[in-house]
Motif scaffolding. Sequence first.
Motif, short mmCIF file in Angstrom:
data_model
loop_
_atom_site.label_atom_id
_atom_site.label_comp_id
_atom_site.label_asym_id
_atom_site.label_seq_id
_atom_site.Cartn_x
_atom_site.Cartn_y
_atom_site.Cartn_z
N ARG A 1 41.19 4.96 61.06
CA ARG A 1 42.11 5.87 60.39
C ARG A 1 41.44 6.57 59.21
N ALA A 2 40.56 5.86 58.53
CA ALA A 2 39.82 6.48 57.43
C ALA A 2 38.92 7.60 57.93
N ASN A 3 38.33 7.42 59.10
CA ASN A 3 37.46 8.46 59.66
C ASN A 3 38.27 9.68 60.08
N LEU A 4 39.46 9.46 60.61
CA LEU A 4 40.33 10.60 60.93
C LEU A 4 40.68 11.35 59.65
N LEU B 1 32.33 11.22 68.13
CA LEU B 1 31.52 10.15 67.57
C LEU B 1 31.89 9.82 66.13
N MET B 2 32.18 10.82 65.33
CA MET B 2 32.45 10.55 63.93
C MET B 2 33.75 9.76 63.73
N LEU B 3 34.69 9.87 64.66
CA LEU B 3 35.90 9.07 64.56
C LEU B 3 35.58 7.58 64.58
N TYR B 4 34.50 7.24 65.26
CA TYR B 4 34.14 5.83 65.42
C TYR B 4 33.16 5.37 64.35
N GLY B 5 32.94 6.24 63.37
CA GLY B 5 32.14 5.86 62.21
C GLY B 5 30.65 5.88 62.42
N VAL B 6 30.20 6.69 63.37
CA VAL B 6 28.77 6.82 63.66
C VAL B 6 28.33 8.22 63.26
N SER B 7 27.18 8.32 62.64
CA SER B 7 26.69 9.62 62.20
C SER B 7 26.35 10.51 63.40
N LEU C 1 27.77 10.29 55.08
CA LEU C 1 28.73 11.29 55.54
C LEU C 1 30.17 10.88 55.27
N GLY C 2 30.34 9.75 54.61
CA GLY C 2 31.69 9.29 54.30
C GLY C 2 32.42 8.69 55.48
N LEU C 3 31.68 8.13 56.42
CA LEU C 3 32.27 7.53 57.62
C LEU C 3 32.14 6.02 57.57
N GLN C 4 33.08 5.33 58.22
CA GLN C 4 33.08 3.88 58.25
C GLN C 4 32.95 3.38 59.70
N PRO C 5 31.92 2.59 60.01
CA PRO C 5 31.78 2.07 61.37
C PRO C 5 33.02 1.31 61.82
N VAL C 6 33.49 1.62 63.01
CA VAL C 6 34.71 1.01 63.54
C VAL C 6 34.40 -0.27 64.32
N MET C 7 33.28 -0.30 65.03
CA MET C 7 32.94 -1.46 65.86
C MET C 7 31.86 -2.32 65.21
N SER C 8 32.09 -3.62 65.25
CA SER C 8 31.03 -4.59 64.97
C SER C 8 30.81 -5.41 66.23
N LEU C 9 29.58 -5.45 66.71
CA LEU C 9 29.25 -6.25 67.89
C LEU C 9 28.56 -7.52 67.43
N THR C 10 29.15 -8.66 67.72
CA THR C 10 28.63 -9.93 67.25
C THR C 10 28.56 -10.95 68.39
N SER C 11 27.79 -12.00 68.14
CA SER C 11 27.80 -13.17 69.01
C SER C 11 27.43 -14.37 68.14
N GLU C 12 26.99 -15.47 68.78
CA GLU C 12 26.67 -16.67 68.03
C GLU C 12 25.30 -17.21 68.42
N VAL C 13 24.70 -17.91 67.49
CA VAL C 13 23.47 -18.65 67.77
C VAL C 13 23.83 -19.86 68.63
N ILE C 14 23.15 -20.01 69.76
CA ILE C 14 23.44 -21.14 70.65
C ILE C 14 22.30 -22.15 70.69
N ALA C 15 21.18 -21.82 70.07
CA ALA C 15 20.06 -22.77 70.00
C ALA C 15 19.10 -22.34 68.90
N VAL C 16 18.47 -23.32 68.28
CA VAL C 16 17.36 -23.07 67.35
C VAL C 16 16.22 -23.95 67.81
N ARG C 17 15.06 -23.35 68.06
CA ARG C 17 13.94 -24.12 68.59
C ARG C 17 12.63 -23.66 67.97
N ARG C 18 11.65 -24.54 68.01
CA ARG C 18 10.33 -24.24 67.45
C ARG C 18 9.39 -23.76 68.54
#
Length: 359
Positions: free
Chosen positions: A14-17, A212-218, A228-245
């Motif tokens: 809504r801020a981007n609109l 594109l600018m509606l979704y907060g991407v330049s 440009l005064g835009l706010q990213p709408v999507m955050s793509l995340t996941s989780e760490v499932i292992a830590v190894r040497r």
Amino acid sequence: MALATATIDFSALRANLARVKELAPNSQVMAVLKANAYGHGLVPIAQQLAGADAFAVARIEEALALRTGGITKPIVLLEGFFKASDIDIMLANNFQTIVHDEYQLAALEQAQLSGQIKVWLKVDTGMHRLGVEPQQFEQFYQRLKGCANVHEQLHLMTHFACADELENSYNQTQLATFTTLVSDKPAPLCLANSAAIINYPQSHGHWVRPGLMLYGVSPVQGKTSSELGLQPVMSLTSEVIAVRRVKKGEPVGYGGHWQASADTQLAVVAIGYGDGYPRHAENGTPVLINGRRYPLVGRVSMDMISVDIGADNQSVAVGDDAIMWGAELGIEEIASCASTIAYELLCNITPRVTYQYLN
């Protein structure tokens, strides 16, 4: 575990609109929702854009999905219709259509309709994709004005090829061509996509059509969304499932594409090209874990990526959130690391990803 998740921030949308309206205060807004609202979710996004004056999609199936989802605002088919049988569907659902070629014009002229359809005549001023040639414009305009199946209020449209490049003189050439053609026509005009809304205020016309600018991407080369005064709408995340040497010299991932230059630790994150993360992301592509950037190493797999967190890191653990892109890590940077564009990353999100909507 919350694995691959696309979190959609409605307040940013809504801020981007609002930002679009700030930049083009005298224009109506046609919000572009094609390709599942650029990967953000077609109907949920439309439901949050009450301030838009109309919506635009590429295919009639997208328009029907909006109507099924309860959207009553005007909907414009940006590629028009592909079959004459679509005309009755357009009329029944109050869809508006682009006309860009002889087939569409003739089909409208020959249809037996109980009402009229609103038409946007598209002119090819240099994109050379869709649109009538400048020399055809007057003929198409007069035939549409004389067609009993077409609403008396025609709209006129064109599309810039290089609007993201502020200094490209081709934009001025296209603008001049269109302006000359329509100078004596009492019709609403629509020229500006996201990049033109920002770079070319003189092109705003009666309507602007932000995507594109509606979704907060330049949408502008060399500028970030925040600049440009835009706010990213999507955050793509996941989780760490292992830590190894891994030891110095040991290869990681398919083909041994990357080898450790020193003893180190890897965080394995549950995301890959099966979720839409770009397979061609290069070594060093940043991933954000616990607020710190770490480099991607090795080839992206279908379901996993590996991130070099360093030999002495004790702050990264199984279950920690990993951010692929979002407000803290711009998607434009990730796209550059994968030799592509943000549009493609957004549109490539797969059905395996969980969507979470935040108001």
